[in-house]
Design a protein around this motif. Sequence first.
Motif, PDB file in Angstrom:
ATOM      1  N   CYS A  91       0.833  -1.199   0.000  1.00  0.00           N
ATOM      2  CA  CYS A  91       0.000   0.000   0.000  1.00  0.00           C
ATOM      3  C   CYS A  91       0.869   1.251   0.000  1.00  0.00           C
ATOM      4  CB  CYS A  91      -0.922   0.001   1.217  1.00  0.00           C
ATOM      5  SG  CYS A  91      -2.280  -1.203   1.134  1.00  0.00           S
ATOM      6  N   SER A  92       1.960   1.217   0.738  1.00  0.00           N
ATOM      7  CA  SER A  92       2.785   2.421   0.849  1.00  0.00           C
ATOM      8  C   SER A  92       3.451   2.791  -0.459  1.00  0.00           C
ATOM      9  CB  SER A  92       3.840   2.236   1.951  1.00  0.00           C
ATOM     10  OG  SER A  92       4.735   1.182   1.613  1.00  0.00           O
ATOM     11  N   ASP A  93       3.883   1.809  -1.257  1.00  0.00           N
ATOM     12  CA  ASP A  93       4.574   2.194  -2.491  1.00  0.00           C
ATOM     13  C   ASP A  93       3.635   2.349  -3.688  1.00  0.00           C
ATOM     14  OD1 ASP A  93       4.106  -0.353  -3.511  1.00  0.00           O
ATOM     15  OD2 ASP A  93       6.179  -1.005  -3.449  1.00  0.00           O
ATOM     16  N   HIS A  94       2.323   2.102  -3.489  1.00  0.00           N
ATOM     17  CA  HIS A  94       1.352   2.343  -4.549  1.00  0.00           C
ATOM     18  C   HIS A  94       0.294   3.366  -4.159  1.00  0.00           C
ATOM     19  CE1 HIS A  94       3.119  -1.088  -6.577  1.00  0.00           C
ATOM     20  NE2 HIS A  94       2.342  -0.868  -7.598  1.00  0.00           N
ATOM     21  N   ARG A  95       0.376   3.855  -2.948  1.00  0.00           N
ATOM     22  CA  ARG A  95      -0.644   4.790  -2.454  1.00  0.00           C
ATOM     23  C   ARG A  95      -0.738   6.046  -3.325  1.00  0.00           C
ATOM     24  NH1 ARG A  95       1.401   5.557   2.448  1.00  0.00           N
ATOM     25  NH2 ARG A  95       0.359   3.675   3.245  1.00  0.00           N
ATOM     26  N   ALA A  96       0.422   6.597  -3.682  1.00  0.00           N
ATOM     27  CA  ALA A  96       0.421   7.833  -4.464  1.00  0.00           C
ATOM     28  C   ALA A  96      -0.147   7.619  -5.861  1.00  0.00           C
ATOM     29  CB  ALA A  96       1.846   8.388  -4.557  1.00  0.00           C
ATOM     30  N   ILE A  97       0.151   6.464  -6.459  1.00  0.00           N
ATOM     31  CA  ILE A  97      -0.388   6.157  -7.789  1.00  0.00           C
ATOM     32  C   ILE A  97      -1.911   6.096  -7.735  1.00  0.00           C
ATOM     33  CG2 ILE A  97      -0.508   4.405  -9.597  1.00  0.00           C
ATOM     34  CD1 ILE A  97       2.332   3.610  -8.908  1.00  0.00           C
ATOM     35  N   VAL A  98      -2.424   5.320  -6.792  1.00  0.00           N
ATOM     36  CA  VAL A  98      -3.872   5.134  -6.698  1.00  0.00           C
ATOM     37  C   VAL A  98      -4.547   6.443  -6.305  1.00  0.00           C
ATOM     38  CG1 VAL A  98      -5.717   3.832  -5.572  1.00  0.00           C
ATOM     39  CG2 VAL A  98      -3.564   2.704  -6.147  1.00  0.00           C
ATOM     40  N   ALA A  99      -3.898   7.236  -5.449  1.00  0.00           N
ATOM     41  CA  ALA A  99      -4.477   8.516  -5.034  1.00  0.00           C
ATOM     42  C   ALA A  99      -4.669   9.446  -6.222  1.00  0.00           C
ATOM     43  CB  ALA A  99      -3.588   9.170  -3.983  1.00  0.00           C
TER      44      ALA A  99
END
Length: 324
Positions: A95-103
């Motif tokens: 979640c931490s390394d994809h959070r910005a993408i999904v956001a």
Amino acid sequence: MPSIQAHMFRFVLEHRHLLRFQHKRRAVFDFNTSIPDFREDCEKGARLFGKLPEGIDVTPVDINGIPAEWIQTSLGKRDKLIVYVHGGGYVSGSCSDHRAIVARIVKSSGVTALLFEYRLAPEHPYPAAIDDAVAVYRWLLGQGFSASDMMVAGESAGGGLALALLLALRDLGIALPAAAVAISPWTDLACTSASYRTKNAVSLAPLNSWTVFSKYYTGDMDPRLPWISPLYGELHDLPPLLINAMNSLTMPSLLRRRRGRPVSMSPCALGSAWCTAIPFCPPSSPKRGRPWTRSPPLFGSILSKEVCLRRRHKDDSRTQEYLS
């Protein structure tokens, strides 16, 4: 047409070795390569783009032991949902390394997303990832979400797992989501396509990583099992699909022959940098209000089934040329 920002982002990815003062452009993977170190490198890379857009709320949730996050705008509703499956070669991703993408996807679309962490190989080989994906989807149905109000999306290995999830849900008799989006999906863990060789020189993936990652995930199982490699599955009775792939992608052909007729899935050729940079460089995709020449908005009209890919029982020379 890819923007200057998109080209710059791709340039950084292609020359990221210089940031580590290394001469080699690409790392070479083998079974002695440290997976924990690789995971840490992925986390460090994500932190470079880790700032969330304004107006985005993130709420952790535990789904029967599976870590997950609700990602939505401050005024967002949970009447529609993107179920996002992260990439990482089945050996990394969080979640931490994809959070910005999904956001950024949530910010641009206004649709709430659920991002979850499936178990990773080599500690947890197949079927751990697909089991977790099915469990998350079942949980959402149990929470009152309608299948017709959900769509599944993912990139790279997550894109392949999203497609495998569709096959699993169909085979298990579970209601399918309204649509699915796969960004540069890994669909063939047997690594049989000629593109693994012909596109190798321009691929962003570490050299030979696909064979290592595949072995870690598949273990002693046949990598051609459809729930592992959707390329080998029967594609009937699936929801509308949108599959994006950049020109330099190491992507096996999606053309299949069944009962003497070719079945093709036609990609939208959006440029070499579009898929790589869309979460970080919105100008690399068509702006709002500007007509789309090849496809409708990627996530904005996601649940209205206005997607540019349809399964077709006819020959498509443009698709063959694009995927060759």
